[in-house]
Scaffold this motif. Structure first.
Motif, PDB file in Angstrom:
ATOM      1  N   UNK A   1       0.825  -1.220   0.000  1.00  0.00           N
ATOM      2  CA  UNK A   1       0.000   0.000   0.000  1.00  0.00           C
ATOM      3  C   UNK A   1       0.854   1.263   0.000  1.00  0.00           C
ATOM      4  N   UNK A   2       0.528   2.180  -0.907  1.00  0.00           N
ATOM      5  CA  UNK A   2       1.227   3.456  -0.979  1.00  0.00           C
ATOM      6  C   UNK A   2       2.483   3.448  -1.831  1.00  0.00           C
ATOM      7  N   UNK A   3       2.904   2.272  -2.281  1.00  0.00           N
ATOM      8  CA  UNK A   3       4.132   2.186  -3.081  1.00  0.00           C
ATOM      9  C   UNK A   3       3.881   2.677  -4.509  1.00  0.00           C
ATOM     10  N   UNK A   4       4.920   3.273  -5.115  1.00  0.00           N
ATOM     11  CA  UNK A   4       4.811   3.777  -6.482  1.00  0.00           C
ATOM     12  C   UNK A   4       5.921   3.170  -7.340  1.00  0.00           C
ATOM     13  N   UNK A   5       5.559   2.894  -8.587  1.00  0.00           N
ATOM     14  CA  UNK A   5       6.545   2.304  -9.497  1.00  0.00           C
ATOM     15  C   UNK A   5       7.614   3.334  -9.871  1.00  0.00           C
ATOM     16  N   UNK A   6       8.861   2.894  -9.901  1.00  0.00           N
ATOM     17  CA  UNK A   6       9.987   3.736 -10.287  1.00  0.00           C
ATOM     18  C   UNK A   6      10.757   3.034 -11.407  1.00  0.00           C
ATOM     19  N   UNK A   7      10.966   3.748 -12.508  1.00  0.00           N
ATOM     20  CA  UNK A   7      11.634   3.164 -13.666  1.00  0.00           C
ATOM     21  C   UNK A   7      12.747   4.099 -14.127  1.00  0.00           C
ATOM     22  N   UNK A   8      13.928   3.529 -14.363  1.00  0.00           N
ATOM     23  CA  UNK A   8      15.025   4.279 -14.964  1.00  0.00           C
ATOM     24  C   UNK A   8      15.844   3.371 -15.878  1.00  0.00           C
ATOM     25  N   UNK A   9      16.481   3.986 -16.861  1.00  0.00           N
ATOM     26  CA  UNK A   9      17.469   3.304 -17.700  1.00  0.00           C
ATOM     27  C   UNK A   9      18.846   3.816 -17.301  1.00  0.00           C
ATOM     28  N   UNK A  10      19.829   2.921 -17.345  1.00  0.00           N
ATOM     29  CA  UNK A  10      21.190   3.361 -17.014  1.00  0.00           C
ATOM     30  C   UNK A  10      22.181   2.820 -18.032  1.00  0.00           C
ATOM     31  N   UNK A  11      23.296   3.521 -18.159  1.00  0.00           N
ATOM     32  CA  UNK A  11      24.411   3.087 -19.001  1.00  0.00           C
ATOM     33  C   UNK A  11      25.710   3.455 -18.297  1.00  0.00           C
ATOM     34  N   UNK A  12      26.580   2.479 -18.100  1.00  0.00           N
ATOM     35  CA  UNK A  12      27.884   2.734 -17.467  1.00  0.00           C
ATOM     36  C   UNK A  12      28.815   3.340 -18.514  1.00  0.00           C
TER      37      UNK A  12
ATOM     38  N   UNK B   1       9.458  10.161 -11.670  1.00  0.00           N
ATOM     39  CA  UNK B   1      10.121  11.177 -10.847  1.00  0.00           C
ATOM     40  C   UNK B   1       9.872  10.964  -9.370  1.00  0.00           C
ATOM     41  N   UNK B   2      10.185   9.778  -8.895  1.00  0.00           N
ATOM     42  CA  UNK B   2       9.947   9.479  -7.481  1.00  0.00           C
ATOM     43  C   UNK B   2      11.005  10.122  -6.590  1.00  0.00           C
ATOM     44  N   UNK B   3      10.614  10.384  -5.369  1.00  0.00           N
ATOM     45  CA  UNK B   3      11.524  10.989  -4.401  1.00  0.00           C
ATOM     46  C   UNK B   3      12.748  10.094  -4.188  1.00  0.00           C
ATOM     47  N   UNK B   4      13.936  10.697  -4.289  1.00  0.00           N
ATOM     48  CA  UNK B   4      15.216  10.000  -4.056  1.00  0.00           C
ATOM     49  C   UNK B   4      15.406   8.796  -4.998  1.00  0.00           C
ATOM     50  N   UNK B   5      14.716   8.801  -6.135  1.00  0.00           N
ATOM     51  CA  UNK B   5      14.639   7.583  -6.951  1.00  0.00           C
ATOM     52  C   UNK B   5      15.985   6.988  -7.349  1.00  0.00           C
ATOM     53  N   UNK B   6      16.849   7.797  -7.964  1.00  0.00           N
ATOM     54  CA  UNK B   6      18.139   7.270  -8.428  1.00  0.00           C
ATOM     55  C   UNK B   6      18.960   6.774  -7.245  1.00  0.00           C
TER      56      UNK B   6
END
Length: 239
Positions: free
Chosen positions: A135-146, A163-168
């Motif tokens: 409950x209350x959780x939100x999906x967070x999605x990012x792409x990364x490249x080293x 754009x979730x809080x503190x996401x990265x």
């Protein structure tokens, strides 16, 4: 530019009647918070008021946020119409956000996608990865490249799709690679006083009035740990 603006060294990247794009200085809050320290929204209002000799209240609309210790490119709206249209661009995921980050260790692959469910605890202002269905959780999605590795650190390009809080910070820490200098999500590896190595390098969006694509870019400062890599590496990676 006002004394407060000069003191904060806020660089303007783009400005017209509708928008104001700037480089957010590190350790300046985006908006008013409990610290009571000068915040970007009010600093920008004051600056616009002085530069254009505007009487009364000045409108500055917040479109997206950066954590207090994070610097880099940001866009603000100068009219409520522009703010409304840009906010819709964010909601529909037509607002592009790219970051540079320096993390400890090596990520599982040279490039990939991270998808997690995040839950924020407002009492402690911390975010944790939780199971789907919480409950209350939100999906967070990012792409990364080293982009490179040096001295047990990795330079990473990140594209945020949410754009979730503190996401990265949370997702990288969950992957076993907390950000350099992040006291909150990597305190076992970082020392007090280190500046978090996360920078908003590029924001892009269709102009809310002309619909032409606007791209703002800002490169991290040439200091440790960013200077472990050739600055041309970052420049070329975000073009």
């Amino acid at each position: 530019m006002s004394q407060d603006m000069q003191h904060s060294q806020i660089e303007i990247l783009f400005e017209d009647n509708h928008l104001l794009g700037i480089v957010k200085p590190v350790n300046v809050p985006t908006q008013e918070d409990a610290s009571g320290d000068p915040d970007l929204v009010n600093l920008l209002k004051q600056d616009i008021k002085e530069r254009y000799n505007k009487p009364g209240n000045v409108y500055v609309g917040l479109i997206h946020r950066l954590d207090r210790p994070v610097g880099g490119a940001m866009i603000f709206a100068k009219t409520s119409k522009a703010a409304s249209r840009l906010s819709e661009t964010v909601r529909s995921r037509h607002f592009r956000k790219f970051y540079a980050a320096v993390v400890h260790g090596k990520l599982p692959s040279s490039k990939g996608t991270m998808t997690n469910m995040l839950l924020k605890d407002p009492k402690t202002n911390t975010v944790t990865v939780v199971r789907p269905g919480t409950p209350g959780a939100k999906e967070a999605v990012l792409d990364y490249e080293v982009l490179g590795t040096s001295d047990h650190l990795s330079l990473v390009k990140v594209e945020l799709h949410t754009g979730r809080s503190h996401q990265i910070r949370v997702q990288m820490s969950h992957a076993g690679c907390p950000l350099y200098g992040d006291q909150k999500y990597g305190n076992g590896l970082n020392k007090v006083g280190q500046q978090i190595a996360l920078w908003s390098v590029l924001v892009g969006f269709p102009h809310p009035v002309s619909k032409e694509e606007v791209t703002l870019t800002s490169m991290p400062p040439s200091q440790h740990p960013w200077n472990l890599w050739n600055p041309q590496l970052l420049q070329s990676s975000f073009n």
